[in-house]
Design a protein around this motif. Structure first.
Motif, PDB file in Angstrom:
ATOM      1  N   LYS A  26      -2.781  16.499 163.572  1.00 35.65           N
ATOM      2  CA  LYS A  26      -4.138  16.161 163.153  1.00 35.65           C
ATOM      3  C   LYS A  26      -4.867  15.376 164.232  1.00 35.65           C
ATOM      4  CE  LYS A  26      -6.638  13.612 159.555  1.00 35.65           C
ATOM      5  NZ  LYS A  26      -6.509  12.839 158.291  1.00 35.65           N
ATOM      6  N   GLU A  27      -4.149  14.477 164.915  1.00 36.97           N
ATOM      7  CA  GLU A  27      -4.765  13.648 165.947  1.00 36.97           C
ATOM      8  C   GLU A  27      -5.296  14.498 167.096  1.00 36.97           C
ATOM      9  OE1 GLU A  27      -1.862  13.109 164.544  1.00 36.97           O
ATOM     10  OE2 GLU A  27      -2.325  11.277 163.384  1.00 36.97           O
ATOM     11  N   ASP A  28      -4.515  15.534 167.478  1.00 39.01           N
ATOM     12  CA  ASP A  28      -4.971  16.414 168.556  1.00 39.01           C
ATOM     13  C   ASP A  28      -6.232  17.179 168.149  1.00 39.01           C
ATOM     14  OD1 ASP A  28      -2.990  15.854 170.498  1.00 39.01           O
ATOM     15  OD2 ASP A  28      -1.563  17.119 169.433  1.00 39.01           O
TER      16      ASP A  28
ATOM     17  N   LEU B  51     -12.160  17.865 168.634  1.00 37.24           N
ATOM     18  CA  LEU B  51     -13.467  17.970 167.990  1.00 37.24           C
ATOM     19  C   LEU B  51     -14.370  16.801 168.352  1.00 37.24           C
ATOM     20  CD1 LEU B  51     -12.282  19.239 164.493  1.00 37.24           C
ATOM     21  CD2 LEU B  51     -13.371  20.585 166.297  1.00 37.24           C
ATOM     22  N   ILE B  52     -13.780  15.609 168.448  1.00 41.30           N
ATOM     23  CA  ILE B  52     -14.563  14.431 168.834  1.00 41.30           C
ATOM     24  C   ILE B  52     -15.087  14.570 170.257  1.00 41.30           C
ATOM     25  CG2 ILE B  52     -14.388  11.957 169.362  1.00 41.30           C
ATOM     26  CD1 ILE B  52     -12.457  11.755 166.951  1.00 41.30           C
TER      27      ILE B  52
ATOM     28  N   TYR C   1     -10.968  24.466 166.829  1.00 40.36           N
ATOM     29  CA  TYR C   1      -9.606  24.207 167.300  1.00 40.36           C
ATOM     30  C   TYR C   1      -8.705  25.223 166.616  1.00 40.36           C
ATOM     31  CZ  TYR C   1      -5.612  21.342 168.865  1.00 40.36           C
ATOM     32  OH  TYR C   1      -4.464  20.877 169.492  1.00 40.36           O
ATOM     33  N   ILE C   2      -8.106  26.102 167.408  1.00 40.18           N
ATOM     34  CA  ILE C   2      -7.295  27.198 166.875  1.00 40.18           C
ATOM     35  C   ILE C   2      -5.838  26.975 167.277  1.00 40.18           C
ATOM     36  CG2 ILE C   2      -6.951  29.693 166.860  1.00 40.18           C
ATOM     37  CD1 ILE C   2      -9.885  29.943 167.756  1.00 40.18           C
ATOM     38  N   GLU C   3      -4.945  27.100 166.316  1.00 43.39           N
ATOM     39  CA  GLU C   3      -3.523  26.895 166.590  1.00 43.39           C
ATOM     40  C   GLU C   3      -2.875  28.179 167.106  1.00 43.39           C
ATOM     41  OE1 GLU C   3      -1.221  25.154 163.446  1.00 43.39           O
ATOM     42  OE2 GLU C   3      -2.875  23.866 162.798  1.00 43.39           O
TER      43      GLU C   3
END
Length: 220
Positions: free
Chosen positions: A84-86, A91-92, A98-100
């Motif tokens: 989640k942090e990444d 995004l920040i 953001y695609i995994e």
């Protein structure tokens, strides 16, 4: 300017994605490091970045930060890092999505096509074999990007926006170069010649940029 800059150090994955995107009609360039990505973007630009995080040298977050300092180009972060942090960090920093990894190629293509449709389709002028994008300041002929100076682009844009109308030389020069320009009015004639060499089938017998003798030019 390239359509899509893929920043990915996995050569096999980059080539696979590149092939799919080119099949969709996009002009694609690949960079295998963060440093190379920044160099390519600053020199040539791009309409979309597909950006891995784990890169040699400058990582994807660093690339995103550098690009966002001066530009608002769409950025898709694609990474195997699923914390989640990444995601929040990307995004920040200004990423649009953001695609995994691993991702479904059809979903990736749908996201890319959606970005181009929303961001660019409403700001284009299409005519015959030419496509002019006002946001990215790119002109394509038969889907191939043309190299143009800023003045060539501005001149062609003005003429295409006034298709069929005769624009006198003084008006064209004033609009493109400015009333206080130190350039010689003759430079307009030179730029018309350069444009014809790029957009006409036969520049000596133009069918798009027409001279109206004693008045000026029109795009037909």
């Amino acid at each position: 300017m390239t359509d899509i800059l893929i920043v990915e150090d996995n050569k096999e994955l980059a080539e696979l994605l590149c092939r799919f995107l080119r099949n969709e009609g996009y002009v694609v360039t690949v960079a295998e490091s963060g440093e190379k990505a920044v160099q390519l973007y600053e020199r040539y630009g791009a309409r979309l970045l597909i950006l891995d995080i784990m890169l040699p040298g400058i990582d994807g977050f660093g690339v995103c930060r550098r690009i966002r300092e001066s530009d608002n180009v769409p950025i898709l972060i694609v990474s195997a890092r699923s914390d989640k942090e990444d995601k929040l960090n990307g995004l920040i920093l200004g990423a649009d999505d953001y695609i995994e990894k691993p991702y479904d190629i059809d979903i990736m293509l749908a996201k890319v096509n959606g970005i181009f449709k929303r961001r660019y389709a409403l700001d284009e002028i299409a005519d015959d074999d030419l496509l002019l994008n006002k946001t990215c300041r790119i002109v394509y002929r038969n889907q191939v990007p043309l190299e143009m100076t800023a003045k060539e682009f501005d001149l062609l844009l003005l003429l295409m926006e006034n298709k069929g109308r005769v624009l006198n030389k003084e008006y064209l020069f004033r609009q493109v170069w400015g009333s206080d320009s130190s350039s010689e009015p003759q430079t307009l004639t030179v730029h018309i010649k350069w444009l014809r060499q790029k957009i006409e089938e036969d520049p000596k017998h133009p069918r798009k940029l027409i001279t109206v003798w004693g008045v000026g030019y029109k795009y037909v």
